[in-house]
Design a protein around this motif. Sequence first.
Motif, mmCIF file in Angstrom:
data_model
loop_
_atom_site.group_PDB
_atom_site.id
_atom_site.type_symbol
_atom_site.label_atom_id
_atom_site.label_comp_id
_atom_site.label_asym_id
_atom_site.label_seq_id
_atom_site.Cartn_x
_atom_site.Cartn_y
_atom_site.Cartn_z
ATOM 1 N N PHE A 206 -1.013 -0.636 7.218
ATOM 2 C CA PHE A 206 -0.056 0.008 6.832
ATOM 3 C C PHE A 206 1.080 0.222 7.617
ATOM 4 C CE2 PHE A 206 -4.261 0.962 4.748
ATOM 5 C CZ PHE A 206 -3.630 1.099 3.429
ATOM 6 N N ASP B 113 -1.525 -4.175 3.214
ATOM 7 C CA ASP B 113 -1.531 -3.362 1.878
ATOM 8 C C ASP B 113 0.002 -3.815 1.304
ATOM 9 O OD1 ASP B 113 -2.606 -0.888 0.275
ATOM 10 O OD2 ASP B 113 -0.413 -0.470 0.529
ATOM 11 N N GLU C 195 5.132 3.763 1.013
ATOM 12 C CA GLU C 195 5.271 4.194 2.268
ATOM 13 C C GLU C 195 6.889 3.843 2.730
ATOM 14 O OE1 GLU C 195 2.085 2.272 1.325
ATOM 15 O OE2 GLU C 195 2.082 1.539 3.395
ATOM 16 N N SER D 93 -1.839 -2.685 -3.967
ATOM 17 C CA SER D 93 -2.236 -1.325 -4.270
ATOM 18 C C SER D 93 -1.589 -0.314 -5.104
ATOM 19 C CB SER D 93 -2.742 -0.607 -3.136
ATOM 20 O OG SER D 93 -1.190 -0.228 -2.383
ATOM 21 N N TYR E 10 -6.623 -4.211 -5.670
ATOM 22 C CA TYR E 10 -7.074 -2.780 -5.682
ATOM 23 C C TYR E 10 -7.002 -2.699 -7.201
ATOM 24 C CZ TYR E 10 -5.531 -0.960 -1.093
ATOM 25 O OH TYR E 10 -5.135 -0.850 0.214
ATOM 26 N N LYS F 32 -8.053 1.573 -9.206
ATOM 27 C CA LYS F 32 -7.539 2.718 -8.156
ATOM 28 C C LYS F 32 -7.393 3.925 -8.965
ATOM 29 C CE LYS F 32 -4.039 3.466 -4.756
ATOM 30 N NZ LYS F 32 -2.924 3.085 -4.135
ATOM 31 N N PHE G 113 -8.506 12.779 -2.910
ATOM 32 C CA PHE G 113 -9.026 12.154 -1.783
ATOM 33 C C PHE G 113 -8.112 11.417 -1.100
ATOM 34 C CE2 PHE G 113 -13.144 13.100 -3.851
ATOM 35 C CZ PHE G 113 -13.712 13.914 -2.843
ATOM 36 N N PHE H 180 -4.260 10.434 3.893
ATOM 37 C CA PHE H 180 -3.601 9.322 4.168
ATOM 38 C C PHE H 180 -2.032 9.566 3.868
ATOM 39 C CE2 PHE H 180 -1.355 5.841 2.236
ATOM 40 C CZ PHE H 180 -1.851 4.659 2.823
ATOM 41 N N ARG H 181 -1.601 10.396 2.778
ATOM 42 C CA ARG H 181 -0.257 10.576 2.716
ATOM 43 C C ARG H 181 0.388 11.298 3.692
ATOM 44 N NH1 ARG H 181 -0.870 11.799 -4.077
ATOM 45 N NH2 ARG H 181 -1.670 9.474 -4.444
ATOM 46 N N ARG I 190 1.124 10.299 -9.267
ATOM 47 C CA ARG I 190 1.001 8.823 -9.455
ATOM 48 C C ARG I 190 0.201 8.480 -10.741
ATOM 49 N NH1 ARG I 190 3.230 7.582 -4.655
ATOM 50 N NH2 ARG I 190 1.901 8.085 -2.767
ATOM 51 N N GLN J 266 -1.976 5.007 -11.631
ATOM 52 C CA GLN J 266 -3.256 5.115 -11.083
ATOM 53 C C GLN J 266 -4.013 5.674 -12.074
ATOM 54 O OE1 GLN J 266 -3.195 7.324 -7.277
ATOM 55 N NE2 GLN J 266 -2.222 5.503 -6.339
ATOM 56 N N TYR K 131 -12.921 1.006 -1.101
ATOM 57 C CA TYR K 131 -12.281 1.963 -0.168
ATOM 58 C C TYR K 131 -12.800 3.180 0.152
ATOM 59 C CZ TYR K 131 -7.820 2.387 2.618
ATOM 60 O OH TYR K 131 -6.826 2.773 3.426
ATOM 61 N N VAL L 253 -12.134 6.215 1.443
ATOM 62 C CA VAL L 253 -10.579 6.787 1.569
ATOM 63 C C VAL L 253 -10.501 7.877 2.614
ATOM 64 C CG1 VAL L 253 -9.526 5.912 -0.555
ATOM 65 C CG2 VAL L 253 -10.503 8.403 -0.485
ATOM 66 N N SER L 254 -9.276 8.268 2.936
ATOM 67 C CA SER L 254 -8.938 9.119 3.994
ATOM 68 C C SER L 254 -9.696 10.553 3.869
ATOM 69 C CB SER L 254 -7.326 9.495 4.086
ATOM 70 O OG SER L 254 -7.042 9.832 2.980
ATOM 71 N N TYR M 298 -12.256 4.396 7.533
ATOM 72 C CA TYR M 298 -11.759 5.202 8.892
ATOM 73 C C TYR M 298 -12.900 5.239 9.851
ATOM 74 C CZ TYR M 298 -7.733 5.314 5.923
ATOM 75 O OH TYR M 298 -6.965 5.258 5.039
HETATM 76 C C1 PBG Z 1 -0.777 3.309 -1.546
HETATM 77 C C2 PBG Z 1 -2.228 3.237 -0.917
HETATM 78 C C3 PBG Z 1 -2.573 4.888 -0.872
HETATM 79 C C4 PBG Z 1 -3.890 4.591 -0.007
HETATM 80 C C5 PBG Z 1 -4.145 3.083 -0.002
HETATM 81 N N1 PBG Z 1 -3.067 2.609 -0.384
HETATM 82 C C6 PBG Z 1 -2.144 5.939 -1.104
HETATM 83 C C7 PBG Z 1 -1.824 6.405 -2.638
HETATM 84 O O1 PBG Z 1 -2.079 5.550 -3.628
HETATM 85 O O2 PBG Z 1 -1.401 7.250 -2.802
HETATM 86 C C8 PBG Z 1 -4.839 5.591 0.178
HETATM 87 C C9 PBG Z 1 -5.770 5.283 1.134
HETATM 88 C C10 PBG Z 1 -6.583 6.627 1.826
HETATM 89 O O3 PBG Z 1 -6.513 7.699 1.241
HETATM 90 O O4 PBG Z 1 -7.181 6.311 2.596
HETATM 91 N N2 PBG Z 1 -0.021 2.198 -0.777
#
Ligand code: PBG
Length: 338
Positions: free
Chosen positions: A88, A127, A132, A178, A205, A208, A213, A217-218, A230, A234, A285, A287-288, A327
């Motif tokens: 990323f 990704d 970003e 993604s 992805y 998604k 969660f 990440f953000r 989103r 999403q 995934y 996630v974060s 992670y």
């Molecule tokens: C979007 C993307 C996101 C994550 C991975 N790719 C964030 C989102 O959709 O807001 C999140 C991954 C995570 O929380 O670990 N480019």
Amino acid sequence: MTESANPSFTGFPNVRMRRLRTHTKLRDMVRETELNPRDFVLPLFVRHGENKRVPIESMPGHDQMTIDHLAAEVEKIELLGIPAVLLFGIPETKDAIGSDACDDNGIIQRAIRAIKETGSNLLIMTDVCFCEYTDHGHCGIVNDKHGQPDVDNDATLEILVQEAVSHAKAGTDVIAPSGMMDGMIAALRAGLDDAGFENIPLLSYAVKYASAFYGPFRDAAESAPQFGDRRTYQMDPANGREALREVELDVSEGADMLMVKPALSYLDVISNVKRAYPEIPLAAYNVSGEFSVVKAAAANGWIDEKRTALEILTSIKRAGADMIITYHAKEAADWLAE
Ligand code: PBG
């Protein structure tokens, strides 16, 4: 022992589930699911600038790192037996259309080249999205079509192709879109093939969710939407059957691998997708936010981090994931080697 003297009698002959649990070696032999560092993909955040590692507060142990730190990082990752990273980028400047994402000299493109230049055989996944890179933080081009700003699906497909081709030219090994745009897999496959990259696989992805969660990440990617959310692209966390439609479309459009994201709250979805498409490699995934809750509880002494993390990763694999983006990859690889 007679039947009546055995309160745990469950049939004929005398069935006792505990027989296979008495000896540690036998438990090892009958274990159905085994984690391996080979299952893991480690996300990395690459930032602009020089000689910096900026710790991500909500994700202990993770940093935004500048390109000059990548060589040492990659060496460590390979030593641990982790086969792949998911990159990323945090660019220096953001704009309305996320220009850095499509720039052959953008942050990700330079990061890919830097890793390849080390001679490392690590698999690079990138990704492909815009959140970003855009100043509004949404995953594509925002238009005000019907009095309300929203991500323009088809306009975004065009720049997604430019972004992916630019990653491919820089040397990425796997493209992972993604952004949850409709038709993204078909558009990317056609665009990559036209540019001569017919051998680069697409890890979609596909499923998604609009998940809480993603919070940490953000922070890490500096990609929180500046207005709205989103939910127009999403998926609704309440929908499980809809996941199968997403997957069916992506498979028909040419996805080589599928992903469900997040993982832990969506084990049912992972299981259903694997059952529907057992022949297609499935990533999950972790996630974060799923990582950060474990870290936070462990830091408070409320849970055992190693056991909890390995239990979570095992459950994701047991549900049907062939690979896990996590992670915890480095720590888990270490723990597995103990
Ligand atoms: C979007 C993307 C996101 C994550 C991975 N790719 C964030 C989102 O959709 O807001 C999140 C991954 C995570 O929380 O670990 N480019």
